[in-house]
Enzyme design. Structure first.
Site, PDB file in Angstrom:
ATOM      1  N   ASN A 283      38.550  14.260 -19.409  1.00 28.05           N
ATOM      2  CA  ASN A 283      38.552  12.955 -20.084  1.00 28.05           C
ATOM      3  C   ASN A 283      40.006  12.586 -20.350  1.00 28.05           C
ATOM      4  OD1 ASN A 283      38.314  10.771 -21.784  1.00 28.05           O
ATOM      5  ND2 ASN A 283      37.353  11.919 -23.471  1.00 28.05           N
ATOM      6  N   TRP A 284      40.504  11.640 -19.569  1.00 30.22           N
ATOM      7  CA  TRP A 284      41.919  11.271 -19.715  1.00 30.22           C
ATOM      8  C   TRP A 284      42.181  10.391 -20.936  1.00 30.22           C
ATOM      9  CZ3 TRP A 284      44.469  10.040 -14.265  1.00 30.22           C
ATOM     10  CH2 TRP A 284      44.501  11.229 -13.518  1.00 30.22           C
ATOM     11  N   LYS A 285      41.091   9.918 -21.568  1.00 33.01           N
ATOM     12  CA  LYS A 285      41.238   9.053 -22.758  1.00 33.01           C
ATOM     13  C   LYS A 285      42.163   7.874 -22.436  1.00 33.01           C
ATOM     14  CE  LYS A 285      40.141  13.000 -25.616  1.00 33.01           C
ATOM     15  NZ  LYS A 285      40.226  13.670 -26.909  1.00 33.01           N
TER      16      LYS A 285
ATOM     17  N   HIS B  62      31.615   9.456 -27.447  1.00 31.73           N
ATOM     18  CA  HIS B  62      32.728  10.338 -27.832  1.00 31.73           C
ATOM     19  C   HIS B  62      33.059  10.087 -29.297  1.00 31.73           C
ATOM     20  CE1 HIS B  62      36.631  12.226 -28.051  1.00 31.73           C
ATOM     21  NE2 HIS B  62      36.322  12.863 -26.932  1.00 31.73           N
TER      22      HIS B  62
ATOM     23  N   GLU C 262      35.742   9.778 -30.741  1.00 28.55           N
ATOM     24  CA  GLU C 262      36.789   8.765 -30.945  1.00 28.55           C
ATOM     25  C   GLU C 262      36.191   7.364 -30.910  1.00 28.55           C
ATOM     26  OE1 GLU C 262      39.379  10.342 -27.950  1.00 28.55           O
ATOM     27  OE2 GLU C 262      39.819  12.052 -29.249  1.00 28.55           O
TER      28      GLU C 262
ATOM     29  N   GLU D  24      31.274  18.692 -28.907  1.00 32.14           N
ATOM     30  CA  GLU D  24      32.698  18.589 -29.228  1.00 32.14           C
ATOM     31  C   GLU D  24      32.876  18.511 -30.745  1.00 32.14           C
ATOM     32  OE1 GLU D  24      34.986  16.903 -25.567  1.00 32.14           O
ATOM     33  OE2 GLU D  24      34.467  15.254 -26.906  1.00 32.14           O
TER      34      GLU D  24
ATOM     35  N   GLY E   4      41.914  18.051 -29.835  1.00 30.37           N
ATOM     36  CA  GLY E   4      43.351  17.776 -29.885  1.00 30.37           C
ATOM     37  C   GLY E   4      44.099  18.532 -30.971  1.00 30.37           C
TER      38      GLY E   4
ATOM     39  N   SER F 260      39.993  21.364 -27.413  1.00 33.05           N
ATOM     40  CA  SER F 260      41.096  22.316 -27.249  1.00 33.05           C
ATOM     41  C   SER F 260      40.811  23.404 -26.213  1.00 33.05           C
ATOM     42  CB  SER F 260      41.503  22.931 -28.598  1.00 33.05           C
ATOM     43  OG  SER F 260      41.994  21.911 -29.465  1.00 33.05           O
TER      44      SER F 260
ATOM     45  N   GLY G 120      40.177  17.324 -22.653  1.00 35.17           N
ATOM     46  CA  GLY G 120      41.050  16.176 -22.885  1.00 35.17           C
ATOM     47  C   GLY G 120      42.457  16.463 -22.395  1.00 35.17           C
ATOM     48  N   GLY G 121      43.335  16.840 -23.313  1.00 36.04           N
ATOM     49  CA  GLY G 121      44.756  17.011 -23.011  1.00 36.04           C
ATOM     50  C   GLY G 121      45.042  17.852 -21.773  1.00 36.04           C
TER      51      GLY G 121
HETATM   52  P1  13P Z   1      41.191  18.055 -26.133  1.00 38.32           P
HETATM   53  O1  13P Z   1      40.836  18.917 -24.948  1.00 38.32           O
HETATM   54  O2  13P Z   1      42.506  17.332 -25.961  1.00 38.32           O
HETATM   55  O3  13P Z   1      41.050  18.783 -27.427  1.00 38.32           O
HETATM   56  O4  13P Z   1      40.088  16.868 -26.163  1.00 38.32           O
HETATM   57  C1  13P Z   1      38.754  17.188 -26.061  1.00 38.32           C
HETATM   58  C2  13P Z   1      37.996  15.937 -25.873  1.00 38.32           C
HETATM   59  O5  13P Z   1      37.903  15.120 -26.766  1.00 38.32           O
HETATM   60  C3  13P Z   1      37.379  15.706 -24.554  1.00 38.32           C
HETATM   61  O6  13P Z   1      36.513  14.616 -24.584  1.00 38.32           O
END
Ligand code: 13P
Length: 249
Positions: free
Chosen positions: A9-11, A92, A94, A162, A168, A208, A229-230
């Site tokens: 997920n590149w957000k 998600h 977020e 999640e 993050g 993470s 994510g990251g």
């Molecule tokens: P991180 O891997 O950056 O913690 O993010 C997880 C995430 O929200 C994937 O949707």
């Protein structure tokens, strides 16, 4: 057997220049033993889909609307398909926080996405306060009951657990905590949709996930992959996660 899935997920990250990371990923994993899904921002979706066209890697959106037409700034499920997506992330945390998305709205979005043939990656997870109050399983139960439509199958649904406090932050639940939630989700899915569908839905862990903790997380019961994510933004981080998943398969 459920096929494992490494999802990125590149957000709200990435410009055209970032697509070199995707090209690198595509050439490094030309015959993967697991499914690979990359969800770039909407601005890059068509380009990313074109890059991945004759490759097993698939692309997805990060959200969609329940409808089509006069909704400025939104994207319909059919538009995601037109841009080459096979999947969409929904609910998600977020989006639940930034856009006050409710379980009811997420369920309607999932219905719209399933209607055009998209696989939905529906996210759920507890806040730190909810975990500390020992409410995690109640929160997950409510999110499962309300944000999944009745038309879910092993093909059109993937679930991502999640924990909000792990996203993050570099914090990760213990392996027992991950296993407890994944086993709970599996049991609830089997109860609601029957053992056939309930056992075929893939359950991803997200929060993470990094190259150095991926293997131990992938060994946990009912973890069928990760939503990353990251560490999905750079091929050098995501590739070892994919490889760890292949080894666990
Ligand atoms: P991180 O891997 O950056 O913690 O993010 C997880 C995430 O929200 C994937 O949707």
């Amino acid at each position: 057997m459920r096929r494992k899935l490494a999802a990125g997920n590149w957000k709200m990250n990435g410009t055209s220049a970032t697509l070199t990371e995707l090209s690198g990923l595509i050439s490094a994993h030309d015959t993967p033993d697991v499914d690979i899904l990359i969800c770039p921002p909407a601005t890059l979706l068509a380009q990313a889909s074109a890059l991945a066209k004759s490759h097993p890697l698939t692309t997805g959106g990060q959200d969609c609307h329940t409808a089509a037409g006069a909704h400025t700034g939104d994207i319909s499920a059919a538009m995601l398909v037109d841009a080459g997506a096979t999947a969409v992330i929904l609910g998600h945390s977020e989006r639940r926080v930034d856009h006050e998305e409710s379980n009811d709205l997420i369920r309607e979005k999932a219905r719209a996405a399933h209607a055009v043939g998209l696989t939905t990656v529906i996210c759920m997870g507890e806040s730190l306060a909810q975990r500390e109050a020992a409410n995690t399983l109640d929160i997950i139960a409510a999110q499962l009951a309300m944000s999944l439509p009745d038309d879910c199958t092993g093909e059109n649904l993937v679930l991502a657990y999640e924990p909000i406090w792990a996203i993050g932050t570099g914090l990760v639940p213990t392996l027992d905590q991950i296993g407890e939630v994944h086993d709970f989700i599996r049991a609830r899915l089997e109860r609601r949709f029957g053992p056939g569908v309930g056992r075929s839905v893939r359950l991803l862990y997200g929060g993470s996930v990094k190259p150095d903790n991926a293997a131990e997380i992938f060994a946990v019961s009912n973890v069928d992959g990760a939503l990353v994510g990251g560490a999905s933004l750079k091929q050098s981080d995501f590739s070892p996660i994919i490889t760890a998943l292949e080894k666990s398969a």
